[in-house]
Motif scaffolding. Structure first.
Motif, PDB file in Angstrom:
ATOM      1  N   VAL A  93       0.849  -1.333  -0.040  1.00 31.94           N
ATOM      2  CA  VAL A  93      -0.273   0.011   0.037  1.00 31.94           C
ATOM      3  C   VAL A  93       0.765   1.273  -0.019  1.00 31.94           C
ATOM      4  N   ARG A  94       0.647   2.202  -0.932  1.00 30.67           N
ATOM      5  CA  ARG A  94       1.534   3.366  -0.983  1.00 30.67           C
ATOM      6  C   ARG A  94       0.753   4.440  -0.932  1.00 30.67           C
ATOM      7  N   ASN A  95       1.120   5.491  -0.025  1.00 28.65           N
ATOM      8  CA  ASN A  95       0.485   6.836   0.048  1.00 28.65           C
ATOM      9  C   ASN A  95       1.542   7.961  -0.542  1.00 28.65           C
ATOM     10  N   GLY A  99      10.614   4.209  -3.383  1.00 27.05           N
ATOM     11  CA  GLY A  99      11.037   3.064  -3.692  1.00 27.05           C
ATOM     12  C   GLY A  99      10.756   2.691  -5.058  1.00 27.05           C
ATOM     13  N   SER A 100      10.419   1.486  -5.399  1.00 26.97           N
ATOM     14  CA  SER A 100      10.417   0.732  -6.679  1.00 26.97           C
ATOM     15  C   SER A 100       9.219   1.452  -7.532  1.00 26.97           C
ATOM     16  N   PHE A 101       8.318   1.923  -6.764  1.00 27.79           N
ATOM     17  CA  PHE A 101       7.314   2.809  -7.626  1.00 27.79           C
ATOM     18  C   PHE A 101       7.921   4.117  -8.215  1.00 27.79           C
ATOM     19  N   VAL A 174       4.783   6.113   4.559  1.00 26.98           N
ATOM     20  CA  VAL A 174       4.982   6.324   3.075  1.00 26.98           C
ATOM     21  C   VAL A 174       4.349   5.080   2.340  1.00 26.98           C
ATOM     22  N   ASP A 175       4.816   3.870   2.566  1.00 28.57           N
ATOM     23  CA  ASP A 175       4.097   2.682   2.159  1.00 28.57           C
ATOM     24  C   ASP A 175       4.739   1.508   2.907  1.00 28.57           C
ATOM     25  N   PHE A 176       4.108   0.385   2.732  1.00 30.98           N
ATOM     26  CA  PHE A 176       4.182  -0.889   3.683  1.00 30.98           C
ATOM     27  C   PHE A 176       3.877  -1.835   2.739  1.00 30.98           C
ATOM     28  N   LYS A 177       4.134  -3.073   3.149  1.00 32.04           N
ATOM     29  CA  LYS A 177       4.001  -4.621   2.809  1.00 32.04           C
ATOM     30  C   LYS A 177       3.371  -5.300   3.490  1.00 32.04           C
ATOM     31  N   LEU A 178       2.073  -5.949   3.296  1.00 30.48           N
ATOM     32  CA  LEU A 178       1.522  -6.964   4.236  1.00 30.48           C
ATOM     33  C   LEU A 178       1.389  -8.287   3.526  1.00 30.48           C
ATOM     34  N   PRO A 199       9.660  -1.507  10.826  1.00 27.65           N
ATOM     35  CA  PRO A 199      10.602  -0.690   9.919  1.00 27.65           C
ATOM     36  C   PRO A 199      11.143  -1.770   8.762  1.00 27.65           C
ATOM     37  N   ASP A 200      11.076  -2.970   8.901  1.00 23.03           N
ATOM     38  CA  ASP A 200      11.510  -3.613   7.771  1.00 23.03           C
ATOM     39  C   ASP A 200      10.690  -3.658   6.557  1.00 23.03           C
ATOM     40  N   ASN A 201       9.471  -3.496   6.810  1.00 20.04           N
ATOM     41  CA  ASN A 201       8.284  -3.539   5.631  1.00 20.04           C
ATOM     42  C   ASN A 201       7.692  -2.425   5.655  1.00 20.04           C
ATOM     43  N   CYS A 202       7.790  -1.368   6.390  1.00 19.63           N
ATOM     44  CA  CYS A 202       7.066  -0.195   6.235  1.00 19.63           C
ATOM     45  C   CYS A 202       8.351   0.917   5.702  1.00 19.63           C
ATOM     46  N   ARG A 203       7.935   2.250   5.027  1.00 16.96           N
ATOM     47  CA  ARG A 203       8.646   3.332   4.960  1.00 16.96           C
ATOM     48  C   ARG A 203       8.132   4.356   6.127  1.00 16.96           C
ATOM     49  N   LEU A 204       9.178   4.779   6.898  1.00 15.34           N
ATOM     50  CA  LEU A 204       8.326   5.696   7.833  1.00 15.34           C
ATOM     51  C   LEU A 204       9.489   6.921   7.731  1.00 15.34           C
ATOM     52  N   PHE A 218      19.581   0.919   5.892  1.00 14.85           N
ATOM     53  CA  PHE A 218      20.280  -0.204   5.305  1.00 14.85           C
ATOM     54  C   PHE A 218      20.377  -0.435   3.934  1.00 14.85           C
ATOM     55  N   ARG A 219      19.130  -0.383   3.300  1.00 18.27           N
ATOM     56  CA  ARG A 219      19.236  -0.623   1.802  1.00 18.27           C
ATOM     57  C   ARG A 219      20.246   0.449   0.940  1.00 18.27           C
ATOM     58  N   ARG A 220      20.171   1.585   1.780  1.00 21.38           N
ATOM     59  CA  ARG A 220      20.881   2.593   1.172  1.00 21.38           C
ATOM     60  C   ARG A 220      22.012   3.200   1.554  1.00 21.38           C
ATOM     61  N   LYS A 265      14.522  -3.758  -8.664  1.00 24.37           N
ATOM     62  CA  LYS A 265      13.658  -3.703  -7.717  1.00 24.37           C
ATOM     63  C   LYS A 265      14.337  -3.310  -6.381  1.00 24.37           C
ATOM     64  N   THR A 266      13.926  -2.305  -5.775  1.00 25.20           N
ATOM     65  CA  THR A 266      14.345  -1.952  -4.498  1.00 25.20           C
ATOM     66  C   THR A 266      13.881  -2.527  -3.264  1.00 25.20           C
ATOM     67  N   LYS A 267      14.038  -3.608  -3.017  1.00 24.97           N
ATOM     68  CA  LYS A 267      13.384  -4.400  -1.918  1.00 24.97           C
ATOM     69  C   LYS A 267      14.718  -4.464  -0.822  1.00 24.97           C
TER      70      LYS A 267
HETATM   71  P1  5GP Z   1       9.217  -1.181  -2.725  1.00 19.56           P
HETATM   72  O1  5GP Z   1       8.334  -1.930  -3.798  1.00 19.56           O
HETATM   73  O2  5GP Z   1       9.094   0.421  -3.070  1.00 19.56           O
HETATM   74  O3  5GP Z   1      10.376  -1.777  -2.830  1.00 19.56           O
HETATM   75  O4  5GP Z   1       8.544  -1.458  -1.499  1.00 19.56           O
HETATM   76  C1  5GP Z   1       7.322  -0.793  -1.068  1.00 19.56           C
HETATM   77  C2  5GP Z   1       7.224  -1.121   0.574  1.00 19.56           C
HETATM   78  O5  5GP Z   1       7.234  -2.398   0.813  1.00 19.56           O
HETATM   79  C3  5GP Z   1       8.271  -0.686   1.249  1.00 19.56           C
HETATM   80  O6  5GP Z   1       7.826  -0.203   2.359  1.00 19.56           O
HETATM   81  C4  5GP Z   1       9.094  -1.902   1.601  1.00 19.56           C
HETATM   82  O7  5GP Z   1       9.698  -2.110   2.771  1.00 19.56           O
HETATM   83  C5  5GP Z   1       7.913  -3.000   1.615  1.00 19.56           C
HETATM   84  N1  5GP Z   1       8.432  -4.257   0.947  1.00 19.56           N
HETATM   85  C6  5GP Z   1       8.204  -4.519  -0.335  1.00 19.56           C
HETATM   86  N2  5GP Z   1       8.717  -5.882  -0.696  1.00 19.56           N
HETATM   87  C7  5GP Z   1       9.430  -6.224   0.466  1.00 19.56           C
HETATM   88  C8  5GP Z   1      10.077  -7.637   0.905  1.00 19.56           C
HETATM   89  O8  5GP Z   1      10.114  -8.315   0.026  1.00 19.56           O
HETATM   90  N3  5GP Z   1      10.178  -7.538   2.098  1.00 19.56           N
HETATM   91  C9  5GP Z   1      10.300  -6.559   3.018  1.00 19.56           C
HETATM   92  N4  5GP Z   1      10.745  -6.676   4.227  1.00 19.56           N
HETATM   93  N5  5GP Z   1       9.586  -5.512   2.465  1.00 19.56           N
HETATM   94  C10 5GP Z   1       8.982  -5.219   1.367  1.00 19.56           C
END
Ligand code: 5GP
Length: 267
Positions: A93-95, A99-101, A174-178, A199-204, A218-220, A265-267
């Motif tokens: 979900v993205r607000n 990242g990848s978007f 900002v966004d997060f993954k569920l 904070p591993d799967n949310c952007r804050l 960590f990623r960057r 893909k910026t994961k």
């Molecule tokens: P993006 O697609 O921009 O890389 O990620 C969007 C959001 O989903 C980010 O908050 C990112 O942390 C989370 N996310 C997407 N895919 C994964 C994944 O495979 N593992 C984790 N931990 N988070 C992910």
């Protein structure tokens, strides 16, 4: 606590058999990966903090009627959860564009989106988690239309609620993954929230300074990774006591080595 062999090992978590049928033990590791496993490292104390942050957020969500897999915390790194059949779709979900978007559509990071966007990615390391459409999800049978309706509805409710909760502590969600799973109970199947929220799967982002307080540090290679996770826990009121933090800080510090160059893909 000494446990038998895990029944599943993920990048940041382990799953063990639970004490009763229908339960599992979820163990939070300090390991961190990014860019589909091409960057690996350790964030000291992350497992402890994510265990607490995820417990806190899942409990708040339960209070507003979102069904989750969380049962109770067992210790610093482990929680008891309901065993579910994981639906192999990562719901993002993205607000705000990030990242990848931001990369995919060549838009500047930080541009607010007109409304919350829901995207689906297939959970597949070997394929690099490709983005998929509803049609793909139905055609491959990963979820049926009524399940996906429920997943989308729950994801947007979670977004509304968590956006407000984080805003209250000076953070922009900002966004997060569920991830969701099917819970089989007394001949009935329901969709519940699984995995973790941390904070591993949310952007804050800090609402005043714009500082990133999540795994992008960590990623960057932005530095102060441990401090960012601690700051999120502190703002949510779940930071462990000073002696525990001291212990976390004296164990090994973040080590991150790139094994190959970044993929798109910026994961
Ligand atoms: P993006 O697609 O921009 O890389 O990620 C969007 C959001 O989903 C980010 O908050 C990112 O942390 C989370 N996310 C997407 N895919 C994964 C994944 O495979 N593992 C984790 N931990 N988070 C992910």
């Amino acid at each position: 606590m000494k446990r038998n062999k895990p029944i599943y090992e993920g990048k940041a978590k382990l799953l063990f058999e639970g004490p009763e049928p229908g339960t599992l033990i979820q163990y939070f590791k300090d390991d961190a990966t990014a860019f589909n496993n091409q960057k690996k490292g350790t964030i000291s104390g992350k497992g402890v903090l994510n265990n607490r942050i995820s417990e806190y957020l899942m409990l708040r969500l339960e209070e507003i009627g979102i069904p989750t897999h969380f049962i109770r915390t067992l210790n610093m790194r482990e929680q008891l959860i309901k065993a579910v059949e994981i639906i192999p779709i990562e719901v993002v979900v993205r607000n705000v564009a990030a990242g990848s978007f931001a990369k995919r559509f060549a838009v500047e990071e930080g541009i607010p989106l007109p409304y919350a966007l829901v995207e689906y990615f297939l959970k597949s390391d070997s394929l690099g988690d490709p983005m998929v459409s509803e049609e793909h999800i139905f055609a491959f049978g990963w979820a049926d239309p009524s399940e996906l309706d429920e997943i989308r509805y729950l994801s947007l409710r979670i977004n509304d609620y968590l956006s407000g909760l984080f805003l209250g502590v000076g953070l922009q969600l900002v966004d997060f993954k569920l991830e969701f799973g099917r819970l089989y109970e007394e001949g009935h199947v329901s969709i519940i929230l699984a995995d973790e929220i941390s904070p591993d799967n949310c952007r804050l982002w800090d609402t005043k300074t714009g500082d990133k307080l999540d795994k992008d540090r960590f990623r960057r290679d932005l530095g102060k990774v441990e401090e960012a996770y601690q700051e999120v826990a502190r703002r949510l009121g779940v930071l462990p006591t000073a002696d525990i933090i001291e212990k976390l800080n004296t164990t090994k510090k973040t080590t991150a080595k790139k094994t190959t160059k970044k993929v798109s893909k910026t994961k």
